[in-house]
Design a protein around this motif. Structure first.
Motif, PDB file in Angstrom:
ATOM      1  N   SER A  21       0.864  -1.131  -0.037  1.00 26.44           N
ATOM      2  CA  SER A  21      -0.193  -0.012   0.096  1.00 26.44           C
ATOM      3  C   SER A  21       1.000   1.185  -0.137  1.00 26.44           C
ATOM      4  N   GLY A  22       0.507   2.321  -0.687  1.00 27.94           N
ATOM      5  CA  GLY A  22       1.304   3.436  -1.010  1.00 27.94           C
ATOM      6  C   GLY A  22       2.531   3.422  -1.504  1.00 27.94           C
ATOM      7  N   CYS A  23       2.726   2.327  -2.589  1.00 29.19           N
ATOM      8  CA  CYS A  23       3.961   2.227  -3.210  1.00 29.19           C
ATOM      9  C   CYS A  23       4.023   3.137  -4.556  1.00 29.19           C
ATOM     10  N   GLY A  24       3.096   3.328  -5.148  1.00 24.13           N
ATOM     11  CA  GLY A  24       2.621   4.154  -6.391  1.00 24.13           C
ATOM     12  C   GLY A  24       2.193   3.277  -7.474  1.00 24.13           C
ATOM     13  N   LYS A  25       1.456   2.076  -7.305  1.00 23.05           N
ATOM     14  CA  LYS A  25       0.605   1.207  -8.066  1.00 23.05           C
ATOM     15  C   LYS A  25      -0.382   2.186  -8.824  1.00 23.05           C
ATOM     16  N   THR A  26      -1.130   2.915  -8.250  1.00 24.79           N
ATOM     17  CA  THR A  26      -2.175   3.650  -8.775  1.00 24.79           C
ATOM     18  C   THR A  26      -1.540   4.651  -9.676  1.00 24.79           C
ATOM     19  N   VAL A  27      -0.566   5.460  -9.122  1.00 26.60           N
ATOM     20  CA  VAL A  27      -0.115   6.543 -10.183  1.00 26.60           C
ATOM     21  C   VAL A  27       0.561   6.213 -11.265  1.00 26.60           C
ATOM     22  N   LEU A  28       0.994   4.830 -11.284  1.00 21.63           N
ATOM     23  CA  LEU A  28       1.810   4.191 -12.236  1.00 21.63           C
ATOM     24  C   LEU A  28       0.785   4.005 -13.192  1.00 21.63           C
ATOM     25  N   ALA A  29      -0.346   3.270 -12.752  1.00 22.72           N
ATOM     26  CA  ALA A  29      -1.454   2.809 -13.725  1.00 22.72           C
ATOM     27  C   ALA A  29      -1.937   4.015 -14.551  1.00 22.72           C
ATOM     28  N   LYS A  30      -2.177   5.201 -13.611  1.00 23.58           N
ATOM     29  CA  LYS A  30      -2.859   6.312 -14.249  1.00 23.58           C
ATOM     30  C   LYS A  30      -2.012   6.963 -15.404  1.00 23.58           C
ATOM     31  N   MET A  31      -0.681   6.690 -15.109  1.00 25.65           N
ATOM     32  CA  MET A  31       0.372   7.253 -16.120  1.00 25.65           C
ATOM     33  C   MET A  31       0.243   6.555 -17.316  1.00 25.65           C
ATOM     34  N   LEU A  51      -2.171   4.878 -18.591  1.00 27.15           N
ATOM     35  CA  LEU A  51      -3.556   5.031 -19.093  1.00 27.15           C
ATOM     36  C   LEU A  51      -3.445   6.578 -19.634  1.00 27.15           C
ATOM     37  N   ARG A  52      -2.400   7.394 -19.549  1.00 24.98           N
ATOM     38  CA  ARG A  52      -2.454   8.801 -19.822  1.00 24.98           C
ATOM     39  C   ARG A  52      -3.455   9.537 -19.168  1.00 24.98           C
ATOM     40  N   LEU A  53      -3.880   9.080 -17.628  1.00 26.93           N
ATOM     41  CA  LEU A  53      -4.628  10.152 -16.950  1.00 26.93           C
ATOM     42  C   LEU A  53      -3.843  11.003 -16.200  1.00 26.93           C
ATOM     43  N   GLU A  54      -2.731  10.583 -16.262  1.00 24.72           N
ATOM     44  CA  GLU A  54      -1.449  11.718 -15.465  1.00 24.72           C
ATOM     45  C   GLU A  54      -0.350  11.596 -16.345  1.00 24.72           C
ATOM     46  N   ARG A  55       0.168  12.699 -16.275  1.00 23.71           N
ATOM     47  CA  ARG A  55       1.390  12.949 -17.066  1.00 23.71           C
ATOM     48  C   ARG A  55       2.705  12.798 -16.175  1.00 23.71           C
ATOM     49  N   PRO A  56       3.699  11.986 -16.620  1.00 25.25           N
ATOM     50  CA  PRO A  56       4.693  11.661 -15.930  1.00 25.25           C
ATOM     51  C   PRO A  56       5.643  13.080 -16.011  1.00 25.25           C
ATOM     52  N   THR A  57       6.400  13.101 -14.505  1.00 24.70           N
ATOM     53  CA  THR A  57       7.242  14.214 -14.696  1.00 24.70           C
ATOM     54  C   THR A  57       8.536  14.139 -15.461  1.00 24.70           C
ATOM     55  N   SER A  58       8.988  12.763 -15.720  1.00 25.24           N
ATOM     56  CA  SER A  58       9.901  12.606 -16.503  1.00 25.24           C
ATOM     57  C   SER A  58       9.816  11.301 -17.159  1.00 25.24           C
ATOM     58  N   GLY A  59      10.486  10.875 -18.189  1.00 26.68           N
ATOM     59  CA  GLY A  59      10.525   9.383 -18.663  1.00 26.68           C
ATOM     60  C   GLY A  59       9.540   9.511 -19.866  1.00 26.68           C
TER      61      GLY A  59
END
Length: 75
Positions: free
Chosen positions: A46-56, A58-66
């Motif tokens: 929990s809290g390791c970034g799985k949801t944020v990674l999945a959103k990136m 799916l292009r729901l969030e933009r990566p800061t880099s990469g």
């Protein structure tokens, strides 16, 4: 495309929130590839970034880099 070729690729995905001393990394330098017809699971505590990674992905969030590539082309 041959079955051993990379269909989807993530290189150095990072997502940070905030600025300066309040900056927090949700995902840091995630790099992986998925081949044609391959099934992948994303697991972690929990809290390791799985949801944020999945959103990136799916292009729901933009990566800061990469970068994200589909069949070798940026998306």
């Amino acid at each position: 495309m041959p079955p051993d070729a990379n269909c989807f690729e993530a290189r150095g995905l990072t997502r940070a929130y905030g600025h300066g001393r309040r900056r927090k990394l949700a995902v840091a330098d995630a790099t992986f590839h998925i081949r044609e017809q391959e099934i992948v699971s994303l697991v972690g505590q929990s809290g390791c970034g799985k949801t944020v990674l999945a959103k990136m992905l799916l292009r729901l969030e933009r990566p800061t880099s990469g970068e994200l590539l589909f069949r070798g082309k940026p998306i």
